[in-house]
Design a protein around this motif. Structure first.
Motif, mmCIF file in Angstrom:
data_model
loop_
_atom_site.group_PDB
_atom_site.id
_atom_site.type_symbol
_atom_site.label_atom_id
_atom_site.label_comp_id
_atom_site.label_asym_id
_atom_site.label_seq_id
_atom_site.Cartn_x
_atom_site.Cartn_y
_atom_site.Cartn_z
ATOM 1 N N GLN A 112 0.834 -1.224 0.072
ATOM 2 C CA GLN A 112 -0.002 0.059 0.057
ATOM 3 C C GLN A 112 0.873 1.393 0.117
ATOM 4 O O GLN A 112 0.495 2.382 -0.445
ATOM 5 N N VAL A 115 1.098 2.635 -3.450
ATOM 6 C CA VAL A 115 -0.162 2.908 -3.895
ATOM 7 C C VAL A 115 -0.460 4.521 -3.336
ATOM 8 O O VAL A 115 -0.983 5.424 -4.047
ATOM 9 N N GLY A 127 -5.686 -1.059 -8.750
ATOM 10 C CA GLY A 127 -5.387 -2.312 -8.183
ATOM 11 C C GLY A 127 -6.363 -3.407 -8.631
ATOM 12 O O GLY A 127 -7.469 -3.007 -9.120
ATOM 13 N N PRO A 141 -0.983 -4.067 -6.681
ATOM 14 C CA PRO A 141 -1.282 -2.703 -7.375
ATOM 15 C C PRO A 141 -0.902 -2.350 -8.724
ATOM 16 O O PRO A 141 -0.160 -3.320 -8.883
ATOM 17 N N TRP A 364 -11.851 -2.383 -3.200
ATOM 18 C CA TRP A 364 -10.986 -3.201 -3.715
ATOM 19 C C TRP A 364 -11.053 -4.718 -2.896
ATOM 20 O O TRP A 364 -10.897 -5.585 -3.130
#
Length: 467
Positions: A112, A115, A127, A141, A364
């Motif tokens: 993350q 991201v 993602g 990702p 997600w």
């Protein structure tokens, strides 16, 4: 993506998939649109990385001048992006089982970070979630610099299809390896989007394109806004001041010499045989040397340039809502209240980022739930991600708040989440431990109550009544 289920090409897949010609026609018609979007994002990324593509320099600039200009390009925007992204860290989800099976199983605690940086810097990231081996889910990702998603309607949760460029293979920009996702299948091929080669196809049976856009701002009319793009102009002023400071330190920090009258010796080509520098000595030759006059100019004031540089940093701080003491080179003694006041715009900015980014992460995770067959959870729009609290608080204040909330019946899982530095796994472990302890205490109390009830009642004189 070796964790994904094996690609296969059979009659069932062929019925729902496109062949290379149909795929090439679809992507080839969008190739110009893809390049325009990727060029826009690459322009922002170049500035974040501190790369000056084109800039003015005087005609005949020597290597020393170019070297100073290159060194002046400090990546302050990259630092600003990281300063904002470091305040964004997802450390929990409403459903603990999905958190373990999807988030932790795919190492999303670490993934993350990239991201969040990209969402802050470029305005968006992507993602995907696809079925993996042995009934698992694969979450990965996908950089916005290499992903193009086509939405039939700007309010749709999922795109109609998405294309992802993995790595450049040949001399041509478009000669790469690609992944393509649609409602029924996902594809892998090489070559260019207009002429797919070595096409492989696999069904995912989800009924929607399993690609999610994570956005810095939620707006259906325009592309998501970057939190850093507005700082490009102030950053360029910082580069100008830094370059000016380097020039002044190199050429103007010492008194510049001058000579009036006389002649400087030259070589056969007419070039001066000496070059003025810090330790050089001017010498007037010829018949007029006796009347030559020498002197020096006043040295440049470096402090004025430094003041201008600090002013440009303050502009960048205000535009990006980042505390000014994050950019300043000097350490200033500030009170706790002063630091809190300086950082309040920063944390308000973070809350806005979380409000938008949460929707992407929640979608997600719901997509991962659909892949795992958890349909009820996939349709639950009340699920939420939990963000790590980055504010500085004393442990005594936190413990006092937890004790007070416990007295009104707040659950342990929420109270433990307030403890600074604790991860979601720490909270789960502590909650389970507290539940076991509470269950043990209840069992002990139940046993004591049973033993008390089994004892015969006694009279005042100590005798017992026969039952």
């Amino acid at each position: 993506m070796s964790d994904l289920v094996e690609l296969q090409q059979d009659e069932d897949v062929t019925e729902f998939s496109m062949d290379a010609a149909a795929l090439g026609d679809l992507l080839g018609s969008r190739q110009k649109e893809m390049r325009a979007e990727w060029s826009r994002l690459e322009w922002i990324q170049r500035h974040i990385d501190g790369r000056i593509a084109r800039t003015w320099m005087p005609e005949g600039a020597d290597a020393e001048y170019k070297d100073l200009l290159r060194k002046a390009s400090t990546p302050w925007l990259q630092y600003a992006r990281n300063a904002l992204a470091q305040g964004l860290f997802v450390d929990g989800f409403s459903d603990d089982d999905l958190w373990k099976q999807a988030w932790q199983a795919n190492s999303m605690d670490g993934r993350q970070i990239k991201v969040n940086r990209e969402v802050v810097g470029l305005g968006k990231s992507y993602g995907m979630a696809l079925p993996g081996e042995n009934g698992t889910v694969v979450m990965r990702p996908m950089s916005a610099l290499h992903t193009f998603a086509h939405y039939a309607d700007p309010w749709d949760e999922y795109p109609e299809w998405a294309l992802y460029r993995t790595a450049k293979r040949g001399a041509s920009y478009w000669d790469s390896s690609w992944y393509f996702f649609d409602r029924e299948c996902w594809y892998r091929f090489t070559g260019s989007p207009a002429t797919p080669q070595n096409l492989e196809v696999c069904r995912h049976d989800l009924g929607f394109c399993p690609v999610v856009q994570l956005s810095n701002t939620l707006d259906s009319d325009d592309a998501p806004e970057s939190s850093i793009e507005a700082g490009i102009k102030p950053w360029k002023r910082i580069v100008d001041y830094t370059f000016t400071l380097s020039m002044v330190m190199r050429y103007g920090a010492f008194p510049q010499k001058w000579m009036a009258g006389g002649e400087i010796a030259t070589d056969d080509q007419g070039n001066a045989m000496i070059r003025p520098s810090v330790d050089s000595l001017l010498h007037a030759s010829g018949d007029s040397g006796e009347t030559a006059r020498f002197g020096s100019f006043q040295a440049a004031n470096i402090a004025d340039v430094v003041t201008g540089l600090e002013s440009a940093k303050a502009d960048l701080s205000a535009v990006l809502q980042i505390p000014p003491h994050y950019f300043m080179s000097k350490v200033i003694n500030m009170s706790a209240d002063g630091i809190e006041a300086e950082e309040s715009p920063y944390f308000r900015n973070l809350e806005e980022r979380k409000a938008s980014l949460s929707e992407g992460y929640e979608l997600w995770m719901r997509t991962a739930a659909a892949v795992l067959g958890k349909q009820a959870l996939a349709q639950d729009t009340n699920v939420e991600v939990h963000w790590l609290d980055q504010r500085t608080r004393s442990l005594a204040q936190v413990v006092d708040a937890i004790v007070k909330l416990k007295t009104v019946g707040a659950p342990d899982s929420l109270l433990f989440a307030f403890i600074p530095g604790w991860t979601k796994q720490d909270v789960l472990d502590a909650t389970a431990s507290a539940a076991r302890l509470e269950q043990s205490e209840q069992q002990i109390l139940a046993m004591q109550a049973t033993e008390t009830a089994a004892e015969p009642a006694g009279n005042i004189d100590g005798s017992t009544e026969e039952s």
